[in-house]
Design a protein around this motif. Structure first.
Motif, PDB file in Angstrom:
ATOM      1  N   VAL A  28      49.689  40.809  42.760  1.00 34.32           N
ATOM      2  CA  VAL A  28      50.269  39.568  42.233  1.00 34.32           C
ATOM      3  C   VAL A  28      49.163  38.603  41.830  1.00 34.32           C
ATOM      4  CG1 VAL A  28      51.694  37.570  42.793  1.00 34.32           C
ATOM      5  CG2 VAL A  28      52.390  39.836  43.561  1.00 34.32           C
ATOM      6  N   GLU A  29      48.113  38.530  42.630  1.00 31.55           N
ATOM      7  CA  GLU A  29      47.002  37.635  42.321  1.00 31.55           C
ATOM      8  C   GLU A  29      46.296  38.050  41.038  1.00 31.55           C
ATOM      9  OE1 GLU A  29      42.691  36.465  44.282  1.00 31.55           O
ATOM     10  OE2 GLU A  29      44.422  36.732  45.600  1.00 31.55           O
ATOM     11  N   LEU A  30      46.073  39.352  40.862  1.00 28.77           N
ATOM     12  CA  LEU A  30      45.430  39.826  39.638  1.00 28.77           C
ATOM     13  C   LEU A  30      46.313  39.562  38.426  1.00 28.77           C
ATOM     14  CD1 LEU A  30      43.222  41.318  38.101  1.00 28.77           C
ATOM     15  CD2 LEU A  30      44.323  43.478  38.739  1.00 28.77           C
ATOM     16  N   THR A  31      47.611  39.801  38.559  1.00 27.05           N
ATOM     17  CA  THR A  31      48.535  39.544  37.452  1.00 27.05           C
ATOM     18  C   THR A  31      48.527  38.074  37.063  1.00 27.05           C
ATOM     19  OG1 THR A  31      49.967  41.353  38.214  1.00 27.05           O
ATOM     20  CG2 THR A  31      50.928  39.756  36.697  1.00 27.05           C
ATOM     21  N   ALA A  32      48.572  37.197  38.051  1.00 27.28           N
ATOM     22  CA  ALA A  32      48.547  35.760  37.774  1.00 27.28           C
ATOM     23  C   ALA A  32      47.253  35.360  37.073  1.00 27.28           C
ATOM     24  CB  ALA A  32      48.717  34.977  39.074  1.00 27.28           C
ATOM     25  N   SER A  33      46.153  35.956  37.481  1.00 30.69           N
ATOM     26  CA  SER A  33      44.859  35.635  36.868  1.00 30.69           C
ATOM     27  C   SER A  33      44.831  36.065  35.407  1.00 30.69           C
ATOM     28  CB  SER A  33      43.733  36.322  37.642  1.00 30.69           C
ATOM     29  OG  SER A  33      43.721  35.931  38.997  1.00 30.69           O
ATOM     30  N   ILE A  34      45.362  37.258  35.129  1.00 33.81           N
ATOM     31  CA  ILE A  34      45.366  37.761  33.747  1.00 33.81           C
ATOM     32  C   ILE A  34      46.263  36.895  32.872  1.00 33.81           C
ATOM     33  CG2 ILE A  34      45.968  39.712  32.264  1.00 33.81           C
ATOM     34  CD1 ILE A  34      45.265  41.556  34.597  1.00 33.81           C
ATOM     35  N   VAL A  35      47.447  36.577  33.368  1.00 32.13           N
ATOM     36  CA  VAL A  35      48.383  35.759  32.592  1.00 32.13           C
ATOM     37  C   VAL A  35      47.770  34.404  32.290  1.00 32.13           C
ATOM     38  CG1 VAL A  35      50.601  34.572  32.654  1.00 32.13           C
ATOM     39  CG2 VAL A  35      50.441  36.929  33.438  1.00 32.13           C
ATOM     40  N   GLU A  36      47.140  33.809  33.290  1.00 30.18           N
ATOM     41  CA  GLU A  36      46.555  32.479  33.095  1.00 30.18           C
ATOM     42  C   GLU A  36      45.424  32.510  32.079  1.00 30.18           C
ATOM     43  OE1 GLU A  36      45.696  29.041  36.218  1.00 30.18           O
ATOM     44  OE2 GLU A  36      44.176  30.620  36.358  1.00 30.18           O
ATOM     45  N   GLU A  37      44.566  33.521  32.161  1.00 33.49           N
ATOM     46  CA  GLU A  37      43.439  33.596  31.233  1.00 33.49           C
ATOM     47  C   GLU A  37      43.889  33.982  29.828  1.00 33.49           C
ATOM     48  OE1 GLU A  37      40.299  32.794  31.688  1.00 33.49           O
ATOM     49  OE2 GLU A  37      40.668  32.175  33.750  1.00 33.49           O
ATOM     50  N   ALA A  38      44.784  34.972  29.732  1.00 35.80           N
ATOM     51  CA  ALA A  38      45.211  35.445  28.413  1.00 35.80           C
ATOM     52  C   ALA A  38      46.029  34.398  27.673  1.00 35.80           C
ATOM     53  CB  ALA A  38      46.018  36.739  28.549  1.00 35.80           C
ATOM     54  N   SER A  39      46.733  33.555  28.406  1.00 34.47           N
ATOM     55  CA  SER A  39      47.562  32.531  27.754  1.00 34.47           C
ATOM     56  C   SER A  39      46.712  31.491  27.037  1.00 34.47           C
ATOM     57  CB  SER A  39      48.457  31.836  28.781  1.00 34.47           C
ATOM     58  OG  SER A  39      47.675  31.143  29.747  1.00 34.47           O
ATOM     59  N   GLY A  40      45.445  31.405  27.390  1.00 28.99           N
ATOM     60  CA  GLY A  40      44.566  30.459  26.716  1.00 28.99           C
ATOM     61  C   GLY A  40      43.922  31.014  25.470  1.00 28.99           C
ATOM     62  N   THR A  41      44.212  32.282  25.131  1.00 29.47           N
ATOM     63  CA  THR A  41      43.671  32.896  23.920  1.00 29.47           C
ATOM     64  C   THR A  41      44.714  32.859  22.823  1.00 29.47           C
ATOM     65  OG1 THR A  41      44.459  35.137  24.453  1.00 29.47           O
ATOM     66  CG2 THR A  41      42.350  34.440  25.421  1.00 29.47           C
ATOM     67  N   GLN A  42      44.420  33.519  21.710  1.00 31.26           N
ATOM     68  CA  GLN A  42      45.349  33.571  20.585  1.00 31.26           C
ATOM     69  C   GLN A  42      46.276  34.779  20.676  1.00 31.26           C
ATOM     70  OE1 GLN A  42      45.472  30.987  18.796  1.00 31.26           O
ATOM     71  NE2 GLN A  42      43.614  30.075  19.641  1.00 31.26           N
ATOM     72  N   SER A  43      46.399  35.354  21.858  1.00 32.62           N
ATOM     73  CA  SER A  43      47.236  36.534  22.024  1.00 32.62           C
ATOM     74  C   SER A  43      48.708  36.152  22.070  1.00 32.62           C
ATOM     75  CB  SER A  43      46.857  37.263  23.319  1.00 32.62           C
ATOM     76  OG  SER A  43      45.505  37.637  23.309  1.00 32.62           O
ATOM     77  N   ASN A  44      49.538  37.064  21.562  1.00 28.66           N
ATOM     78  CA  ASN A  44      50.983  36.928  21.700  1.00 28.66           C
ATOM     79  C   ASN A  44      51.370  37.641  22.987  1.00 28.66           C
ATOM     80  OD1 ASN A  44      51.205  35.696  19.109  1.00 28.66           O
ATOM     81  ND2 ASN A  44      51.054  37.724  18.178  1.00 28.66           N
ATOM     82  N   LEU A  79      40.293  48.712  40.915  1.00 27.02           N
ATOM     83  CA  LEU A  79      39.679  47.421  41.236  1.00 27.02           C
ATOM     84  C   LEU A  79      39.950  47.031  42.679  1.00 27.02           C
ATOM     85  CD1 LEU A  79      40.819  45.323  38.122  1.00 27.02           C
ATOM     86  CD2 LEU A  79      38.583  46.354  38.473  1.00 27.02           C
ATOM     87  N   GLY A  80      38.952  46.427  43.299  1.00 24.27           N
ATOM     88  CA  GLY A  80      39.131  45.720  44.557  1.00 24.27           C
ATOM     89  C   GLY A  80      39.210  44.237  44.270  1.00 24.27           C
ATOM     90  N   LYS A  81      39.607  43.461  45.244  1.00 21.04           N
ATOM     91  CA  LYS A  81      39.793  42.030  45.020  1.00 21.04           C
ATOM     92  C   LYS A  81      38.513  41.353  44.541  1.00 21.04           C
ATOM     93  CE  LYS A  81      41.685  37.896  47.171  1.00 21.04           C
ATOM     94  NZ  LYS A  81      42.359  37.316  48.373  1.00 21.04           N
ATOM     95  N   MET A  82      37.368  41.796  45.005  1.00 22.85           N
ATOM     96  CA  MET A  82      36.105  41.173  44.628  1.00 22.85           C
ATOM     97  C   MET A  82      35.710  41.496  43.191  1.00 22.85           C
ATOM     98  SD  MET A  82      35.423  39.485  47.299  1.00 22.85           S
ATOM     99  CE  MET A  82      33.791  38.924  46.848  1.00 22.85           C
ATOM    100  N   GLN A  83      36.410  42.437  42.550  1.00 24.15           N
ATOM    101  CA  GLN A  83      36.082  42.842  41.182  1.00 24.15           C
ATOM    102  C   GLN A  83      37.018  42.234  40.142  1.00 24.15           C
ATOM    103  OE1 GLN A  83      36.429  47.058  42.365  1.00 24.15           O
ATOM    104  NE2 GLN A  83      34.355  47.336  41.579  1.00 24.15           N
ATOM    105  N   PHE A  84      37.942  41.380  40.570  1.00 27.71           N
ATOM    106  CA  PHE A  84      38.922  40.835  39.633  1.00 27.71           C
ATOM    107  C   PHE A  84      38.263  40.063  38.494  1.00 27.71           C
ATOM    108  CE2 PHE A  84      42.751  40.631  42.763  1.00 27.71           C
ATOM    109  CZ  PHE A  84      42.783  42.006  42.763  1.00 27.71           C
ATOM    110  N   SER A  85      37.212  39.317  38.786  1.00 33.58           N
ATOM    111  CA  SER A  85      36.586  38.487  37.757  1.00 33.58           C
ATOM    112  C   SER A  85      35.961  39.325  36.648  1.00 33.58           C
ATOM    113  CB  SER A  85      35.532  37.574  38.386  1.00 33.58           C
ATOM    114  OG  SER A  85      34.541  38.351  39.049  1.00 33.58           O
ATOM    115  N   ASP A  86      35.613  40.584  36.946  1.00 36.86           N
ATOM    116  CA  ASP A  86      34.974  41.458  35.955  1.00 36.86           C
ATOM    117  C   ASP A  86      35.934  42.512  35.423  1.00 36.86           C
ATOM    118  OD1 ASP A  86      32.580  40.113  36.414  1.00 36.86           O
ATOM    119  OD2 ASP A  86      32.033  41.456  38.063  1.00 36.86           O
ATOM    120  N   ALA A  87      37.228  42.301  35.577  1.00 38.88           N
ATOM    121  CA  ALA A  87      38.220  43.316  35.240  1.00 38.88           C
ATOM    122  C   ALA A  87      38.155  43.722  33.778  1.00 38.88           C
ATOM    123  CB  ALA A  87      39.623  42.825  35.574  1.00 38.88           C
ATOM    124  N   PHE A  88      37.858  42.799  32.876  1.00 44.90           N
ATOM    125  CA  PHE A  88      37.919  43.099  31.441  1.00 44.90           C
ATOM    126  C   PHE A  88      36.568  43.420  30.828  1.00 44.90           C
ATOM    127  CE2 PHE A  88      41.958  41.032  32.056  1.00 44.90           C
ATOM    128  CZ  PHE A  88      42.796  41.741  31.212  1.00 44.90           C
TER     129      PHE A  88
END
Length: 403
Positions: A259-275, A388-397
């Motif tokens: 859930v934490e990783l999903t929330a992080s992706i949604v929050e970051e991706a929503s700030g881009t030009q992605s649909n 991924l482990g929790k410590m690797q979330f920031s480098d997921a992409f």
């Protein structure tokens, strides 16, 4: 049934006090003497207090709850202040007020300070504060405040409940990450690229010489008036991408991290030009087809705050859900990439190579053989897997961007 028992108990206690009062009085009348009347006069204030307390309307006590915020991050601290006030200052003695949370574990996190014991006395208002440490993610409901008062000897015990319902949302934590559009490779060249370049005509970045085909509205007339040469405004190019972020709600040892990783992706991706669209695969598939505003992003986070893991057999098959396949990408966040579930995700995209699967694991323990087999089989079917482990979330992409 319980109310009837409580009423009989209260009535019995009251009858006992009244009978005790008359018994002591009759004893003093017939026995006489200084000792008998001393006993009567000593017990009379206590007995009269108990009788008055029996008829005291405890439901006239009002309550107010003050919280600093109704939205808290997972693992954060919630501070609550409770105020009790009344209009009639009857001297209440031993008073116990306790907050009634639906989740009883929250009282333990508050070191049982959700219950407050005090002497009301003649005061019209009493307040106390408590803090709940390490608030777990979710929707937490407090039903109200239960009040219990008693006399000197516990002969009369009155209970009342103040209906003061409140809901506290604890959002998942997010990890800052550098989101990069997923450039999925297709089997038939790059013509089916999921990206499209569009002009942001709200911001001009410069001017250039006019070229055939340029729109008239793009002509920079001030430059033309000054130089008599047609010049065209240059605009910033934006990249847009169709992206579906999907959360697997099946039970998993790493569900909270998912859930934490999903929330992080949604929050970051929503700030881009992605649909962006968000899909939550559970007993009922929840879909948020557009995340283009702060309110829509908030709706997704409210869902992520409330979502709970469910048994695998209760998951609604994704094949039964209608969703138009996009020429973009799907980011699947799961703890178990078994092929039947991953295969059901294929209906959301036009090419399986555009499915990126993040498998969240606990890096402190070895990956099970069963999970390794699931990963190998999914990769053999053309699915891109990142463990991924929790410590690797920031480098997921970081690796995904190079696909």
């Amino acid at each position: 049934m319980n109310k009837g028992r409580k009423l009989l108990s209260m009535t019995g206690r009251f009858a006992f006090i009244v009978s005790l009062f008359f018994s002591v009085y009759v004893f003093a009348m017939f026995q006489g003497g200084k000792v008998s009347w001393t006993i009567f006069y000593m017990l009379t204030p206590f007995l009269l207090y108990s009788i008055i307390l029996f008829v005291y309307p405890i439901n006239t006590i009002k309550a107010e709850r003050i919280t600093r915020s109704h939205v808290v991050k997972s693992g954060g601290k919630l501070t609550v202040t409770v105020k009790l006030h009344r209009s009639f200052p009857f001297p209440l003695l031993y008073t116990v007020a306790s907050e009634q949370w639906v989740d009883s574990e929250l009282a333990a996190n508050a070191n049982n300070r959700t219950k407050h014991i005090f002497i009301f006395g003649f005061k019209k208002e009493v307040e106390w504060s408590y803090e709940i440490e390490r608030m777990p993610r979710g929707e937490h409901i407090v039903e109200g405040i239960e009040i219990e008062v008693t006399d000197f000897f516990g002969w009369i015990q009155k209970r009342g409940f103040i209906d003061l319902k409140d809901t506290i949302l604890v959002f998942p934590n997010t990890t800052p990450m550098h989101y990069a559009p997923i450039n999925a490779q297709y089997d038939r060249g790059s013509l089916a690229s999921p990206f499209s370049l569009i002009k942001d005509t709200t911001m001009a970045t410069g001017v250039r010489d006019y070229q055939a085909g340029d729109r008239v509205t793009w002509i920079h007339w001030k430059s033309f008036a000054r130089t008599q040469n047609l010049m065209t405004k240059e605009f910033e190019d934006r990249q847009s991408e169709d992206l579906i972020i999907m959360l697997d709600n099946r039970e998993s040892e790493t569900f909270e991290e998912q859930v934490e990783l999903t929330a992080s992706i949604v929050e970051e991706a929503s700030g881009t030009q992605s649909n962006i669209a968000f899909v939550s695969a559970g007993a009922e598939t929840s879909v948020f087809p557009f995340i283009n505003s702060a309110d829509q992003l908030h709706d997704v986070f409210v869902h992520l705050a409330k979502v709970r893991p469910i048994p695998a057999e209760d998951v609604n098959p994704l094949e039964s859900f209608t969703f138009t396949a996009v020429a973009g990408s799907v980011v699947l966040v799961t703890g178990s990439p078994d092929w039947p579930f991953v295969q059901s995700v294929m209906g959301f995209v036009k090419n399986r190579k555009s499915v990126i699967c993040f498998v969240v694991v606990n890096k402190t323990v070895p990956v099970s053989e069963r999970l390794q087999e699931q990963i190998r089989y999914a990769e053999s079917k053309g699915i891109t897997i990142h463990v991924l482990g929790k410590m690797q979330f920031s480098d997921a992409f970081k690796e995904v961007a190079n696909l």
